[in-house]
Write an enzyme that holds these catalytic residues in place. Sequence first.
Site, PDB file in Angstrom:
ATOM      1  CD  GLU A 160      28.393  14.266 -35.789  1.00 56.81           C
ATOM      2  OE1 GLU A 160      28.650  13.100 -36.100  1.00 56.81           O
ATOM      3  OE2 GLU A 160      28.200  15.181 -36.621  1.00 56.81           O
ATOM      4  N   GLY A 161      28.463  13.118 -29.696  1.00 57.94           N
ATOM      5  CA  GLY A 161      28.850  12.256 -28.574  1.00 57.94           C
ATOM      6  C   GLY A 161      30.096  12.794 -27.902  1.00 57.94           C
ATOM      7  CD1 TRP A 202      23.571  24.079 -27.690  1.00 58.51           C
ATOM      8  CD2 TRP A 202      22.800  22.063 -27.108  1.00 58.51           C
ATOM      9  NE1 TRP A 202      23.303  24.091 -26.342  1.00 58.51           N
ATOM     10  CE2 TRP A 202      22.830  22.868 -25.962  1.00 58.51           C
ATOM     11  CE3 TRP A 202      22.360  20.733 -26.999  1.00 58.51           C
ATOM     12  CZ2 TRP A 202      22.429  22.406 -24.715  1.00 58.51           C
ATOM     13  CZ3 TRP A 202      21.965  20.281 -25.746  1.00 58.51           C
ATOM     14  CH2 TRP A 202      22.002  21.104 -24.629  1.00 58.51           C
TER      15      TRP A 202
HETATM   16  N1  CAA Z   1      23.922   0.972 -33.888  1.00 62.85           N
HETATM   17  C1  CAA Z   1      22.724   0.352 -33.818  1.00 62.85           C
HETATM   18  N2  CAA Z   1      22.009   0.257 -32.665  1.00 62.85           N
HETATM   19  C2  CAA Z   1      22.549   0.820 -31.567  1.00 62.85           C
HETATM   20  C3  CAA Z   1      23.802   1.471 -31.566  1.00 62.85           C
HETATM   21  C4  CAA Z   1      24.482   1.536 -32.804  1.00 62.85           C
HETATM   22  N3  CAA Z   1      25.676   2.157 -32.910  1.00 62.85           N
HETATM   23  N4  CAA Z   1      24.054   1.926 -30.325  1.00 62.85           N
HETATM   24  C5  CAA Z   1      22.999   1.566 -29.552  1.00 62.85           C
HETATM   25  N5  CAA Z   1      22.099   0.897 -30.324  1.00 62.85           N
HETATM   26  C6  CAA Z   1      20.824   0.308 -29.906  1.00 62.85           C
HETATM   27  C7  CAA Z   1      21.042  -0.753 -28.843  1.00 62.85           C
HETATM   28  O1  CAA Z   1      21.339  -2.020 -29.414  1.00 62.85           O
HETATM   29  C8  CAA Z   1      19.706  -0.747 -28.141  1.00 62.85           C
HETATM   30  O2  CAA Z   1      18.748  -1.454 -28.892  1.00 62.85           O
HETATM   31  P1  CAA Z   1      18.085  -2.846 -28.346  1.00 62.85           P
HETATM   32  O3  CAA Z   1      17.409  -2.507 -27.056  1.00 62.85           O
HETATM   33  O4  CAA Z   1      17.169  -3.258 -29.430  1.00 62.85           O
HETATM   34  O5  CAA Z   1      19.225  -3.793 -28.132  1.00 62.85           O
HETATM   35  C9  CAA Z   1      19.296   0.706 -28.219  1.00 62.85           C
HETATM   36  O6  CAA Z   1      20.029   1.298 -29.286  1.00 62.85           O
HETATM   37  C10 CAA Z   1      19.569   1.466 -26.949  1.00 62.85           C
HETATM   38  O7  CAA Z   1      20.945   1.341 -26.679  1.00 62.85           O
HETATM   39  P2  CAA Z   1      21.552   1.459 -25.222  1.00 62.85           P
HETATM   40  O8  CAA Z   1      20.790   0.598 -24.263  1.00 62.85           O
HETATM   41  O9  CAA Z   1      23.015   1.228 -25.331  1.00 62.85           O
HETATM   42  O10 CAA Z   1      21.198   2.983 -24.879  1.00 62.85           O
HETATM   43  P3  CAA Z   1      21.742   3.944 -23.765  1.00 62.85           P
HETATM   44  O11 CAA Z   1      20.614   4.756 -23.276  1.00 62.85           O
HETATM   45  O12 CAA Z   1      22.555   3.184 -22.767  1.00 62.85           O
HETATM   46  O13 CAA Z   1      22.678   4.983 -24.585  1.00 62.85           O
HETATM   47  C11 CAA Z   1      24.482   5.848 -25.832  1.00 62.85           C
HETATM   48  C12 CAA Z   1      23.572   4.657 -25.534  1.00 62.85           C
HETATM   49  C13 CAA Z   1      25.642   5.275 -26.621  1.00 62.85           C
HETATM   50  C14 CAA Z   1      25.037   6.492 -24.582  1.00 62.85           C
HETATM   51  C15 CAA Z   1      23.692   6.856 -26.696  1.00 62.85           C
HETATM   52  O14 CAA Z   1      22.657   7.437 -25.947  1.00 62.85           O
HETATM   53  C16 CAA Z   1      24.543   7.947 -27.301  1.00 62.85           C
HETATM   54  O15 CAA Z   1      25.250   7.701 -28.284  1.00 62.85           O
HETATM   55  N6  CAA Z   1      24.464   9.183 -26.751  1.00 62.85           N
HETATM   56  C17 CAA Z   1      25.129  10.321 -27.344  1.00 62.85           C
HETATM   57  C18 CAA Z   1      24.260  10.986 -28.371  1.00 62.85           C
HETATM   58  C19 CAA Z   1      25.014  11.864 -29.304  1.00 62.85           C
HETATM   59  O16 CAA Z   1      26.019  11.457 -29.903  1.00 62.85           O
HETATM   60  N7  CAA Z   1      24.533  13.093 -29.487  1.00 62.85           N
HETATM   61  C20 CAA Z   1      25.107  13.973 -30.437  1.00 62.85           C
HETATM   62  C21 CAA Z   1      24.072  14.869 -30.974  1.00 62.85           C
HETATM   63  S1  CAA Z   1      24.068  15.037 -32.703  1.00 62.85           S
HETATM   64  C22 CAA Z   1      25.221  16.227 -33.090  1.00 62.85           C
HETATM   65  O17 CAA Z   1      26.024  16.606 -32.308  1.00 62.85           O
HETATM   66  C23 CAA Z   1      25.149  16.634 -34.500  1.00 62.85           C
HETATM   67  C24 CAA Z   1      25.710  17.958 -34.833  1.00 62.85           C
HETATM   68  O18 CAA Z   1      24.965  18.901 -34.979  1.00 62.85           O
HETATM   69  C25 CAA Z   1      27.123  18.112 -35.174  1.00 62.85           C
END
Ligand code: CAA
Length: 380
Positions: free
Chosen positions: A363-364, A156
């Site tokens: 984007e989530g 995607w």
């Molecule tokens: N900024 C900096 N660091 C971040 C962060 C942020 N916003 N969010 C998380 N982190 C860091 C955490 O601090 C952690 O690091 P440390 O271990 O060093 O503390 C690390 O990342 C892992 O974080 P989590 O333990 O919170 O990870 P998780 O597995 O629980 O998942 C989540 C977090 C928020 C659910 C993440 O997986 C997420 O955002 N998922 C969705 C992904 C997404 O948005 N996909 C979209 C695809 S791109 C797209 O759609 C583009 C397009 O073409 C239009």
Amino acid sequence: MDFTLSEEQRMIQEAARDFAQNELLPGVIERDEAQKFPTEQVKKMGELGFLGMMVDPKYGGSGLDTVSYALVMEELSKIDASSSVVVSVNNSLVCWGLEAFGNEEQKQKYLTRLATGEIIGAFCLSEPEAGSDATSQKTTAIDKGDHYILNGTKNWITNGGTAEIYLVIAQTDRDKGHKGINALIVEKGMEGFQIGPKENKLGIRGSDTHSLNFNDVKIPKENRIGEDGFGFKFAMKTLSGGRIGIAAQALGIAAGAYELALKYSKERKAFGTEIANHQAIAFKLADMHTQIEAARYLVYKSAWDKDQGNNYDLSSAMAKLYASQVAMDTAIEAVQIHGGNGFVKDYHVERLMRDAKITQIYEGTSEIQKIVISRSITRN
Ligand code: CAA
């Protein structure tokens, strides 16, 4: 508290509104129908500086603030979300990511061309089994000394076929979990890099969405963004800003649907008067107007947070969650207000309804935004 836009912001908003009316509206129904990428329109948006809006002028960008970017996204999305997603991905995910975390060589080599719209970029995180669960990357980038060997599939991917530069997230060291992930700059045409077929989508059909395959693609080490293991944080930080762009897109879709519904309800007559005079319709318009205004303040506030140097992880998640719901609700009601006409393509609202849906997914997803929001309010 000052809610007034600056003179420059109003001029940019006006320029985007004019561009959308004059350049995006003609042919928008046909492009949607044929899944035709807006090649000419993207070229013109590059000339107007819409593809590198926040990039420093020394790298070919427009040097504008995030609020101006949100205003442009809103205006373009009122008319054509297929074109605005190109703007969002190129600005937020590709240019911003490279400018914030790339080294000088990478900026000179890639950012200068991306910011002017000479080429466009793509951001490649999602996989068949790693959409929301983004740490579960199956794509690997194995360290071979002076280069990585990249293998895997991405799904995607917006701008998948038209991009020249791809920022690819991949696992280098599985034992290190998310700390073993890297972000690599991949160029179209690298040996072993194949672009899969174009997806046939419900909405934003003019945009170009593909799966990508990497088979033993050799990526020089100098194409890694940031330190070894920075790739997951790179993706998260970049997506936080991306969510402002998509929230603004959702706001624009909602506002576009509302404007069409308002106009139609003042023209269409039933039971001897314009349908806007019936409370059943007037109350729908009142709800739409109120919700759009609330979404607008969440979106602008998040953009402002970014401009002020405040943390915007929470505000961008809230803006995207709420604005995407408002886009969906408003577009459905706009179709309802149009009645039978809303169900046919000529009146635009059915397309806006189809386009609205993706803002709750990419984007989530909305569910992911709730994870980000709830963690932020319960852990701090
Ligand atoms: N900024 C900096 N660091 C971040 C962060 C942020 N916003 N969010 C998380 N982190 C860091 C955490 O601090 C952690 O690091 P440390 O271990 O060093 O503390 C690390 O990342 C892992 O974080 P989590 O333990 O919170 O990870 P998780 O597995 O629980 O998942 C989540 C977090 C928020 C659910 C993440 O997986 C997420 O955002 N998922 C969705 C992904 C997404 O948005 N996909 C979209 C695809 S791109 C797209 O759609 C583009 C397009 O073409 C239009």
